[in-house]
Write an enzyme that holds these catalytic residues in place. Structure first.
Site, PDB file in Angstrom:
ATOM      1  N   HIS A  24       0.755  -1.202   0.014  1.00 46.88           N
ATOM      2  CA  HIS A  24      -0.032   0.134  -0.032  1.00 46.88           C
ATOM      3  C   HIS A  24       0.694   1.184  -0.211  1.00 46.88           C
ATOM      4  O   HIS A  24       0.773   2.232  -0.614  1.00 46.88           O
ATOM      5  CB  HIS A  24      -0.846  -0.136   1.118  1.00 46.88           C
ATOM      6  CG  HIS A  24      -1.988  -1.123   1.098  1.00 46.88           C
ATOM      7  ND1 HIS A  24      -3.356  -0.685   0.999  1.00 46.88           N
ATOM      8  CD2 HIS A  24      -1.851  -2.389   1.367  1.00 46.88           C
ATOM      9  CE1 HIS A  24      -4.108  -1.887   0.927  1.00 46.88           C
ATOM     10  NE2 HIS A  24      -3.307  -2.806   1.103  1.00 46.88           N
ATOM     11  N   ASP A 126      -4.913   6.329   1.984  1.00 45.35           N
ATOM     12  CA  ASP A 126      -4.973   4.952   1.163  1.00 45.35           C
ATOM     13  C   ASP A 126      -6.507   4.581   1.861  1.00 45.35           C
ATOM     14  O   ASP A 126      -7.248   4.959   2.859  1.00 45.35           O
ATOM     15  CB  ASP A 126      -4.102   4.064   2.396  1.00 45.35           C
ATOM     16  CG  ASP A 126      -4.225   2.686   1.753  1.00 45.35           C
ATOM     17  OD1 ASP A 126      -3.479   2.276   0.774  1.00 45.35           O
ATOM     18  OD2 ASP A 126      -4.732   1.889   2.453  1.00 45.35           O
TER      19      ASP A 126
END
Length: 269
Positions: A24, A126
């Site tokens: 991520h 994110d």
């Protein structure tokens, strides 16, 4: 003052907030490099990390010295050992605890915003940091979701956390009739994070609220491209109720030079 008006009244300053897992964090840092490189006008970028993740920014910061950092202490959580700040140092079963643990940064981050002489006009964070949408709304600024996953995977995640299908039988197959081409998955193929959901459990409900907040956020940047996932990108636009869904990938890795990608995040195995 509305979020749009407030944002327009200040110079462009973006807060980038990656989730501390290599799959991520690295794509969002690579996307940040693209923003810093291709911006048509001067832009200020601040990246939020906790102390033990700061070194992962070194390749990006050496390329873009103007990028600022905001380093906040990692919040304590009863299920995360002291000193652990990245999922690479935790077993896979601990994944579900990292999301609510980082929610503990909301107070310190809000204080930093309010004390900053020229605070960010947008947060790019994110998909596992959905709580930043609530903070952005409170501050009157925009939040853009960054998804390191493709549009189909994100469509499935949105559907799961919205509808909460439950397993009735070990052989259950979960359909997604609203998604183009109607994918179906056996229960065991679904996200372990979703399968670990327990109704009423504070950590589980925090995770679910974050995914609900993703769908309500101002915009969505997906690490994919239209030629491959056009139908699913259009689905995300319909599902979100607006056109602010952008295919920004595949995001190329930040490179040390023309010889190839840097060893960002450590040597590759």
């Amino acid at each position: 003052m509305t979020g749009t008006t407030a944002a327009a009244s200040r110079a462009t300053h973006i807060l980038v907030f990656p989730f501390p897992a290599q799959g991520h964090m690295l794509p969002l840092l690579d996307f940040t490099h693209q923003i810093a490189t291709q911006g048509q006008s001067p832009i200020t970028i601040t990246i939020l990390v906790t102390p033990k993740n700061l070194s992962l920014l070194n390749p990006l910061l050496s390329t873009h010295p103007s990028i600022q950092t905001l380093v906040l202490p990692f919040p304590s959580h009863p299920s995360i050992p002291d000193g652990v700040e990245n999922l690479k140092d935790m077993p896979p079963t601990s994944f579900r605890y990292m999301i609510p643990a980082l929610g503990g940064l909301r107070g310190p981050l809000g204080q930093w915003f309010r004390a900053h002489p020229s605070p960010p006009t947008a947060i790019v964070s994110d998909i596992f940091l959905g709580w930043t949408y609530r903070l952005a709304a409170e501050l009157g600024i925009r939040r853009v979701v960054f998804s390191p996953s493709g549009a189909l995977a994100l469509s499935v995640m949105h559907s799961l956390w919205r509808d909460l299908p439950r397993r009735q039988d070990p052989n259950d197959v979960v359909p997604f009739p609203e998604i183009p081409n109607s994918p179906k998955y056996a229960w065991w193929q679904l996200s372990p994070l979703y399968r670990s959901y327990v109704e009423g459990d504070p950590d589980s409900e925090f995770v679910r609220d974050g995914f609900v907040a993703n769908r309500a956020s101002w915009g969505l940047a997906v690490n994919s491209f239209g030629e491959m996932e056009g139908a699913y990108l259009e689905h995300l636009r319909r599902d979100s109720g607006h056109d602010r869904v952008w295919a920004v990938g595949p995001v190329p890795p930040l490179a040390d030079d023309l010889s190839g990608p840097t060893k960002r995040g450590g040597s590759s195995s």
